[in-house]
Design an enzyme around this catalytic site. Structure first.
Site, mmCIF file in Angstrom:
data_model
loop_
_atom_site.group_PDB
_atom_site.id
_atom_site.type_symbol
_atom_site.label_atom_id
_atom_site.label_comp_id
_atom_site.label_asym_id
_atom_site.label_seq_id
_atom_site.Cartn_x
_atom_site.Cartn_y
_atom_site.Cartn_z
ATOM 1 C CE LYS A 184 -34.619 -66.822 -28.336
ATOM 2 N NZ LYS A 184 -35.267 -67.497 -27.596
ATOM 3 C CD GLU A 220 -43.460 -66.805 -41.179
ATOM 4 O OE1 GLU A 220 -44.440 -65.818 -40.800
ATOM 5 O OE2 GLU A 220 -43.609 -67.789 -40.712
ATOM 6 C CB CYS A 268 -47.720 -66.246 -38.518
ATOM 7 S SG CYS A 268 -47.196 -67.700 -39.250
ATOM 8 C CD GLU A 274 -49.707 -61.919 -35.574
ATOM 9 O OE1 GLU A 274 -48.709 -61.328 -35.068
ATOM 10 O OE2 GLU A 274 -49.764 -62.957 -36.474
HETATM 11 P P1 NDP Z 1 -41.264 -62.679 -30.433
HETATM 12 O O1 NDP Z 1 -41.316 -61.955 -31.675
HETATM 13 O O2 NDP Z 1 -40.647 -61.930 -29.120
HETATM 14 O O3 NDP Z 1 -40.590 -63.725 -30.321
HETATM 15 C C1 NDP Z 1 -40.182 -64.776 -31.272
HETATM 16 C C2 NDP Z 1 -38.645 -65.178 -31.172
HETATM 17 O O4 NDP Z 1 -37.915 -64.174 -31.085
HETATM 18 C C3 NDP Z 1 -38.521 -66.046 -29.984
HETATM 19 O O5 NDP Z 1 -37.545 -66.867 -29.572
HETATM 20 C C4 NDP Z 1 -38.063 -64.787 -28.858
HETATM 21 O O6 NDP Z 1 -37.321 -65.305 -27.540
HETATM 22 C C5 NDP Z 1 -37.015 -64.046 -29.783
HETATM 23 N N1 NDP Z 1 -36.829 -62.668 -29.594
HETATM 24 C C6 NDP Z 1 -37.439 -61.907 -28.679
HETATM 25 N N2 NDP Z 1 -36.815 -60.683 -28.596
HETATM 26 C C7 NDP Z 1 -35.924 -60.759 -29.450
HETATM 27 C C8 NDP Z 1 -34.805 -59.803 -29.912
HETATM 28 N N3 NDP Z 1 -34.843 -58.590 -29.270
HETATM 29 N N4 NDP Z 1 -33.709 -60.209 -30.556
HETATM 30 C C9 NDP Z 1 -33.764 -61.403 -31.375
HETATM 31 N N5 NDP Z 1 -34.772 -62.447 -30.635
HETATM 32 C C10 NDP Z 1 -35.780 -62.057 -29.840
HETATM 33 O O7 NDP Z 1 -42.877 -62.893 -30.073
HETATM 34 P P2 NDP Z 1 -43.586 -63.058 -28.719
HETATM 35 O O8 NDP Z 1 -43.425 -64.310 -28.068
HETATM 36 O O9 NDP Z 1 -43.268 -61.791 -27.840
HETATM 37 O O10 NDP Z 1 -45.085 -62.710 -29.162
HETATM 38 C C11 NDP Z 1 -45.423 -61.540 -29.392
HETATM 39 C C12 NDP Z 1 -46.565 -61.311 -30.563
HETATM 40 O O11 NDP Z 1 -45.951 -61.628 -31.580
HETATM 41 C C13 NDP Z 1 -47.761 -62.454 -30.365
HETATM 42 O O12 NDP Z 1 -48.624 -61.881 -29.666
HETATM 43 C C14 NDP Z 1 -48.051 -62.521 -31.704
HETATM 44 O O13 NDP Z 1 -48.885 -61.509 -32.243
HETATM 45 C C15 NDP Z 1 -46.595 -62.231 -32.518
HETATM 46 N N6 NDP Z 1 -46.009 -63.681 -32.906
HETATM 47 C C16 NDP Z 1 -46.067 -64.013 -34.363
HETATM 48 C C17 NDP Z 1 -45.181 -65.030 -34.532
HETATM 49 C C18 NDP Z 1 -45.540 -65.371 -36.163
HETATM 50 O O14 NDP Z 1 -45.040 -66.645 -36.393
HETATM 51 N N7 NDP Z 1 -45.528 -64.611 -36.929
HETATM 52 C C19 NDP Z 1 -44.773 -66.210 -33.629
HETATM 53 C C20 NDP Z 1 -44.852 -65.412 -32.442
HETATM 54 C C21 NDP Z 1 -45.261 -64.266 -32.023
HETATM 55 P P3 NDP Z 1 -38.287 -65.541 -26.452
HETATM 56 O O15 NDP Z 1 -39.511 -66.399 -26.805
HETATM 57 O O16 NDP Z 1 -37.229 -66.363 -25.729
HETATM 58 O O17 NDP Z 1 -38.698 -64.067 -25.745
#
Ligand code: NDP
Length: 491
Positions: free
Chosen positions: A196, A270, A304, A401
């Site tokens: 996904k 991760e 990240c 973060e």
């Molecule tokens: P999320 O953790 O929500 O998104 C990461 C992935 O998980 C996306 O594909 C998202 O889908 C999906 N997702 C969201 N909710 C669920 C759930 N309940 N169960 C399973 N999968 C889910 O990150 P955000 O996009 O909301 O970003 C928020 C914060 O997270 C950022 O500001 C940053 O600080 C951090 N972040 C860290 C990352 C890293 O690589 N460590 C990467 C991204 C964010 P969808 O995008 O469709 O909502």
């Protein structure tokens, strides 16, 4: 100082470097008006009958409509992956390797198209998607293709076997690269996948579906379900999965761990980070400044492992901050498709709001903000490169973060103090050490609670090198031989 040098330094100080536009052509990529889901080797219409637009964050222009997969769609994808697994896991490993090699070659052949798509959909500068994301994504497939028929040698005497169906959820900061990190080792080990992509960046995953068709990946081996967070949640809950691999926020990572409690499903997480980039007074200062800039402003800070906390030895603080500000003034913010752009668009309005809120908190808590003069485009979502000095350990900008182009500067006096401050975080993904002394890098690396420690460099990646976190940055490793282990069971 000669006249030319004087002009250069004035330009650098004011940020008034003028470059002719150098736009990459977007004609190389054409998107469908509407995409279905990629299930069982075919594009299928979602049972949910729902689509949503994916938007270019630089222009707010809709690029295509993408399917919102509901629970029935997810179940269908998992069934297809189960069916695909029966055949794929029985393939001769050397034949599986050929498929991975074909994917790697096609990624190279279509690199320009995919890089443009990545920059359009995600907002990252074309020079990064072209020179980092795409070459590394192809390198991961090449690397794991090499392992596919050598698993017995990777784990001598342990009889490695695939896990089954892997549910993989990736974020929006490196959409295609994270896809490669997830899919390449899973397939090399004989698993099938349901992936996904993030809601805001689904397009390169959908183009990857076409790469799979081209590479003759058998039906059901790779399945792609687009949608928002709820689709991810359905996937984690689905019957018939054997493994979840997640990259994203710590908050969602914890929710997934809770969801999987009591089920016999392997998990790797991760998650977030708040890396310390530690600069000692004996380092090559100009080189360190480049590393600091690359550490935090690369990919708008949507990284990240970004070096978002700069720990500077007190004696060089003023000199380093002066040099850093001068360098920041030369960064070009704007059109992601311009080959000269250093900082592109912020990935979404929601992320821009999150960055803005934390930056406001930084000023309110008493840190001193600096942003070089730069004109931000009127449409789209943008944030100027930002540095905070006078930051205390207790400030939110030193603990949370930010996931944006925002650096917090703190100081230390002794190596022990540097270690203590660097480790004073709930995260533990990466760190950087800048010093002339190799022995000091090793001394620090021994004591830093971080999965990756870079010495006199930052943000360097290689498929052969494992990557992953300690503490609330998650567990499990991706990349290298360790990355295979996450997709295997041992008889
Ligand atoms: P999320 O953790 O929500 O998104 C990461 C992935 O998980 C996306 O594909 C998202 O889908 C999906 N997702 C969201 N909710 C669920 C759930 N309940 N169960 C399973 N999968 C889910 O990150 P955000 O996009 O909301 O970003 C928020 C914060 O997270 C950022 O500001 C940053 O600080 C951090 N972040 C860290 C990352 C890293 O690589 N460590 C990467 C991204 C964010 P969808 O995008 O469709 O909502």
């Amino acid at each position: 100082m000669g006249a030319v040098e004087k002009k250069r330094s004035t330009l650098a100080a004011t940020g008034a470097w003028e470059y002719a536009p150098a736009p990459e052509s977007r004609d190389i990529v054409s998107f469908e008006e509407r995409y279905g889901l990629f299930i069982g080797g075919e594009e299928v219409s979602p049972r949910s009958r729902t689509w949503f637009p994916t938007i270019s964050p630089a222009t707010e222009e809709p690029l295509a409509e993408v399917a919102q997969a509901g629970p029935k769609d997810v179940a269908l994808a998992v069934d297809a992956a189960r069916e695909g697994f029966e055949a794929w896991s029985a393939w001769k490993p050397s034949e599986r390797a050929k498929v991975l090699f074909r994917i790697a070659r096609i990624l190279q052949e279509r690199a320009r198209e995919l890089a443009v798509a990545e920059s359009l959909d995600g907002g990252k500068p074309i020079k990064e998607s072209r020179d980092v994301d795409l070459p590394l994504a192809a390198a991961h497939f090449f690397y794991y293709a090499g392992w596919a028929d050598k698993l017995e040698y990777a784990f001598p005497g342990r009889r490695p076997r695939p896990l089954g169906v892997a549910a993989q959820i990736v974020p929006w900061n490196f959409p295609l690269l994270m896809l490669a990190w997830k899919i390449a080792p899973a397939l090399a080990c004989g698993n099938t996948v349901v992936l996904k992509p993030a809601e805001t960046t689904p397009l390169t995953a959908l183009l990857f579906a076409d790469v799979c068709r081209q590479a003759q990946v058998p039906p059901g081996v790779v399945n792609i379900v687009t949608g928002d967070g709820s689709t991810g949640a359905h996937l984690v809950r689905a019957e018939g999965i054997d493994k979840v691999a997640f990259t994203g926020s710590t908050e969602v990572g914890k929710a997934i761990q809770r969801e999987l409690a009591g089920r016999d499903i392997a998990l790797t997480l991760e998650l977030g980070g708040k890396a310390a980039n530690i600069v000692f007074d004996d380092c090559a200062l100009d080189q360190a400044v480049e590393g600091i800039v690359n550490g935090i402003y690369f990919n708008q800070g949507h990284v990240c492992c970004a070096g978002s906390r700069l720990l500077v030895q007190e004696s060089i603080h003023d000199q380093l901050v002066r040099k850093l500000k001068r360098r920041m003034a030369t960064l070009r913010v704007g059109d992601p498709l311009d080959k000269n752009t250093d900082i592109g668009a912020i990935n979404s309005k929601a992320q821009l709001d999150r960055i803005t809120e934390l930056v406001e908190a930084g000023t309110e808590e008493g840190a001193e903000i600096y942003q070089p003069p730069c004109r931000l485009p009127e449409k789209g979502w943008w944030f100027a490169p930002t540095v905070f000095t006078g930051v205390a350990q207790s400030h939110r900008i030193a603990r949370e973060e930010i996931f944006g182009p925002v650096l917090s500067v703190l100081t230390f006096r002794t190596p022990d103090e540097a270690v203590e401050k660097a480790n004073n975080t709930m995260y533990g993904l990466s760190a950087g050490v800048w010093t002339e002394k190799g022995s000091r890098i090793l001394w620090m690396a021994d004591r830093l609670r971080a999965g990756v420690v870079w010495g006199n460099t930052f943000n360097r990646f290689d498929p052969a090198s494992p990557f992953g976190g300690y503490k609330e940055s998650g567990f499990g490793r991706e990349g290298g031989r360790h990355g295979l282990e996450a997709y295997l069971r041992f008889a």
